[in-house]
Design a protein around this motif. Structure first.
Motif, PDB file in Angstrom:
ATOM      1  N   THR A 117       0.836  -1.194   0.000  1.00 49.28           N
ATOM      2  CA  THR A 117       0.000   0.000   0.000  1.00 49.28           C
ATOM      3  C   THR A 117       0.875   1.250   0.000  1.00 49.28           C
ATOM      4  N   ARG A 118       0.287   2.352  -0.415  1.00 47.76           N
ATOM      5  CA  ARG A 118       0.952   3.663  -0.449  1.00 47.76           C
ATOM      6  C   ARG A 118       2.213   3.635  -1.317  1.00 47.76           C
ATOM      7  N   VAL A 119       2.213   2.795  -2.331  1.00 40.08           N
ATOM      8  CA  VAL A 119       3.411   2.585  -3.136  1.00 40.08           C
ATOM      9  C   VAL A 119       3.823   3.858  -3.864  1.00 40.08           C
ATOM     10  N   SER A 120       2.892   4.524  -4.533  1.00 37.81           N
ATOM     11  CA  SER A 120       3.265   5.711  -5.315  1.00 37.81           C
ATOM     12  C   SER A 120       3.722   6.855  -4.415  1.00 37.81           C
ATOM     13  N   ILE A 121       3.098   6.993  -3.247  1.00 35.93           N
ATOM     14  CA  ILE A 121       3.499   8.051  -2.311  1.00 35.93           C
ATOM     15  C   ILE A 121       4.917   7.813  -1.820  1.00 35.93           C
ATOM     16  N   LEU A 122       5.208   6.604  -1.379  1.00 39.35           N
ATOM     17  CA  LEU A 122       6.536   6.289  -0.862  1.00 39.35           C
ATOM     18  C   LEU A 122       7.590   6.368  -1.960  1.00 39.35           C
TER      19      LEU A 122
ATOM     20  N   GLY B 210      -7.913   1.188  -3.490  1.00 43.50           N
ATOM     21  CA  GLY B 210      -7.326  -0.144  -3.574  1.00 43.50           C
ATOM     22  C   GLY B 210      -6.488  -0.483  -2.356  1.00 43.50           C
ATOM     23  N   ASP B 211      -5.772   0.522  -1.829  1.00 43.59           N
ATOM     24  CA  ASP B 211      -4.971   0.306  -0.623  1.00 43.59           C
ATOM     25  C   ASP B 211      -5.863  -0.032   0.572  1.00 43.59           C
ATOM     26  N   ILE B 212      -6.971   0.699   0.700  1.00 40.82           N
ATOM     27  CA  ILE B 212      -7.875   0.448   1.822  1.00 40.82           C
ATOM     28  C   ILE B 212      -8.533  -0.922   1.678  1.00 40.82           C
TER      29      ILE B 212
ATOM     30  N   LEU C  88      -7.221  -3.521   0.225  1.00 37.50           N
ATOM     31  CA  LEU C  88      -6.202  -4.502   0.575  1.00 37.50           C
ATOM     32  C   LEU C  88      -6.052  -4.612   2.089  1.00 37.50           C
ATOM     33  N   TYR C  89      -6.161  -3.483   2.782  1.00 37.07           N
ATOM     34  CA  TYR C  89      -6.084  -3.503   4.249  1.00 37.07           C
ATOM     35  C   TYR C  89      -7.239  -4.315   4.828  1.00 37.07           C
ATOM     36  N   PHE C  90      -8.452  -4.091   4.320  1.00 39.92           N
ATOM     37  CA  PHE C  90      -9.597  -4.875   4.786  1.00 39.92           C
ATOM     38  C   PHE C  90      -9.394  -6.360   4.500  1.00 39.92           C
ATOM     39  N   GLU C  91      -9.026  -6.683   3.286  1.00 40.04           N
ATOM     40  CA  GLU C  91      -8.859  -8.084   2.895  1.00 40.04           C
ATOM     41  C   GLU C  91      -7.830  -8.789   3.784  1.00 40.04           C
ATOM     42  N   THR C  92      -6.694  -8.131   3.990  1.00 41.36           N
ATOM     43  CA  THR C  92      -5.624  -8.731   4.783  1.00 41.36           C
ATOM     44  C   THR C  92      -6.048  -8.904   6.236  1.00 41.36           C
ATOM     45  N   SER C  93      -6.729  -7.911   6.782  1.00 39.80           N
ATOM     46  CA  SER C  93      -7.140  -7.968   8.187  1.00 39.80           C
ATOM     47  C   SER C  93      -8.215  -9.024   8.422  1.00 39.80           C
ATOM     48  N   PHE C  94      -9.202  -9.101   7.529  1.00 37.51           N
ATOM     49  CA  PHE C  94     -10.292 -10.056   7.703  1.00 37.51           C
ATOM     50  C   PHE C  94      -9.838 -11.495   7.454  1.00 37.51           C
ATOM     51  N   ARG C  95      -8.814 -11.649   6.641  1.00 41.46           N
ATOM     52  CA  ARG C  95      -8.338 -12.987   6.306  1.00 41.46           C
ATOM     53  C   ARG C  95      -7.889 -13.754   7.551  1.00 41.46           C
ATOM     54  N   ASP C  96      -7.377 -13.025   8.534  1.00 40.23           N
ATOM     55  CA  ASP C  96      -6.888 -13.669   9.754  1.00 40.23           C
ATOM     56  C   ASP C  96      -7.991 -13.929  10.773  1.00 40.23           C
ATOM     57  N   MET C  97      -9.203 -13.485  10.500  1.00 46.69           N
ATOM     58  CA  MET C  97     -10.302 -13.652  11.458  1.00 46.69           C
ATOM     59  C   MET C  97     -11.132 -14.890  11.164  1.00 46.69           C
TER      60      MET C  97
ATOM     61  N   LYS D  38     -16.542  -3.977  -1.116  1.00 44.86           N
ATOM     62  CA  LYS D  38     -16.745  -2.763  -1.911  1.00 44.86           C
ATOM     63  C   LYS D  38     -17.419  -1.672  -1.089  1.00 44.86           C
ATOM     64  N   ASP D  39     -18.439  -2.054  -0.316  1.00 40.21           N
ATOM     65  CA  ASP D  39     -19.156  -1.059   0.486  1.00 40.21           C
ATOM     66  C   ASP D  39     -18.250  -0.454   1.556  1.00 40.21           C
ATOM     67  N   LEU D  40     -17.479  -1.290   2.245  1.00 33.11           N
ATOM     68  CA  LEU D  40     -16.572  -0.788   3.276  1.00 33.11           C
ATOM     69  C   LEU D  40     -15.541   0.163   2.674  1.00 33.11           C
ATOM     70  N   THR D  41     -15.010  -0.205   1.531  1.00 33.23           N
ATOM     71  CA  THR D  41     -14.012   0.636   0.874  1.00 33.23           C
ATOM     72  C   THR D  41     -14.615   1.976   0.462  1.00 33.23           C
ATOM     73  N   ARG D  42     -15.822   1.918  -0.048  1.00 33.30           N
ATOM     74  CA  ARG D  42     -16.489   3.153  -0.477  1.00 33.30           C
ATOM     75  C   ARG D  42     -16.778   4.053   0.720  1.00 33.30           C
ATOM     76  N   TYR D  43     -17.262   3.470   1.823  1.00 39.36           N
ATOM     77  CA  TYR D  43     -17.566   4.286   2.993  1.00 39.36           C
ATOM     78  C   TYR D  43     -16.318   4.867   3.642  1.00 39.36           C
TER      79      TYR D  43
END
Length: 325
Positions: free
Chosen positions: A25-30, A223-225, A227-236, A252-257
């Motif tokens: 995440t944050r690849v272009s910024i970094l 897309g970064d957000i 990925l954060y959701f996907e990675t975090s939920f995967r461990d639950m 999609k809804d979580l990312t949009r909100y």
């Protein structure tokens, strides 16, 4: 000598760094920051601004940990921490103490200065602090180099959180203009909210990057957000009723909100995974609220906090209140 400098400069003790950006995440910024660090033709100030919760401090942390490998001087302002971490008069003495630990030329110069003066640096006007503890030592560092002078990097995070109602604030802002007059290999990275007085002082002398949120949220940030959701939920939970969880629609809804606000995404993840008490049920509470007509992000914050606190012991509630503050 280090003990003397510590006593006289009274550097503010920095809190341990938090987590860096999730890998990928944050690849272009970094990448932009990394390229700027190597480019002597760019302004030597880099200003990263954005809304509260856009992820400025996490980016600062990643810069210090990953891009610079801690080879820098830093001051992370913390409004909710000890007073010294939100006092503008403590920033440059703290930075100077870090410089002294990295460069013997600077250490000797500051020690000589302190031997001639009786005032405690934190009690001196900020402009004078900057001249005596930063500009003059850095100039001597540059003059002492047999070839190119070494690079120096400073990271100041959450600048807006040390705002005061006296002259100290304006004096501090003026030092960023003065920094821009230093050689190009002396780099300063500043993060803050995009407030008018900061913008008026910093933008003209800096490379500026705005973290997009709200209606301006880019596809990359979304897309970064996600990925954060996907990675975090995967461990639950791996699956619910033999189907992937939480599913494409919910992601999609979580990312949009989230609308570019990483703090909101982090709050949702913390709530859903709290004590591992039935993550699917907790996520369903949030998704049900998102389905309501005219539901906004404040409604969802309120529901998350209410549900979280209902499940907590008193001591845990106190800790959480401090973290949220």
């Amino acid at each position: 000598m280090q003990e003397l400098l510590s006593k006289r400069l009274a550097p503010a003790e920095q809190q341990p760094l938090g987590a860096a950006c999730l890998k990928g995440t944050r690849v272009s910024i970094l990448t932009e920051v990394e390229e700027w660090l190597r480019d002597a033709k760019q302004p030597n100030v880099f200003w990263i601004s954005g809304a509260p919760g856009a992820g400025k401090s996490t980016i600062s942390t990643t810069i210090v940990k990953d891009l610079l490998a801690h080879k820098c001087a830093r001051f992370f302002v913390k409004r909710s921490a000890t007073p010294e971490l939100r006092d503008p008069r403590r920033i440059w003495p703290t930075i100077a103490f870090a410089f002294a630990g990295m460069h013997s030329v600077i250490k000797d110069d500051i020690a000589e200065l302190l031997g001639k003066k009786t005032e405690c640096p934190k009690d001196v006007e900020i402009g004078d602090q900057f001249q005596d503890l930063v500009v003059t030592p850095l100039q001597k560092l540059a003059d002492s180099a047999s070839k190119a002078s070494p690079s120096v990097v400073v990271v100041i995070d959450a600048l807006d959180e040390c705002r005061t109602n006296d002259d100290n604030w304006n004096h501090l802002l003026a030092t960023f203009t003065k920094w821009s007059e230093l050689p190009p290999n002396f780099k300063l990275i500043v993060t803050s909210r995009r407030e008018t007085d900061i913008r008026n002082r910093v933008q003209a002398v800096s490379r500026s990057l705005i973290l997009d949120t709200g209606d301006d949220t880019s596809n990359e940030t979304s897309g970064d957000i996600r990925l954060y959701f996907e990675t975090s939920f995967r461990d639950m939970v791996t699956s619910v009723a033999d189907s992937p969880w939480p599913g494409e629609v919910i992601l999609k809804d979580l990312t949009r909100y989230a609308a570019g606000l990483f703090i909101w995404a982090k709050t949702v993840v913390k709530f859903v995974g709290h004590k591992n008490l039935n993550p699917p049920r907790r996520l369903k509470l949030i998704s049900g609220n998102m389905d309501r007509r005219n539901a906004d992000i404040d409604d969802l914050y309120g529901q998350i906090l209410y549900e979280m606190f209902s499940d907590m012991e008193k001591e845990e509630q106190s800790i959480t209140k401090f973290d949220l503050a």
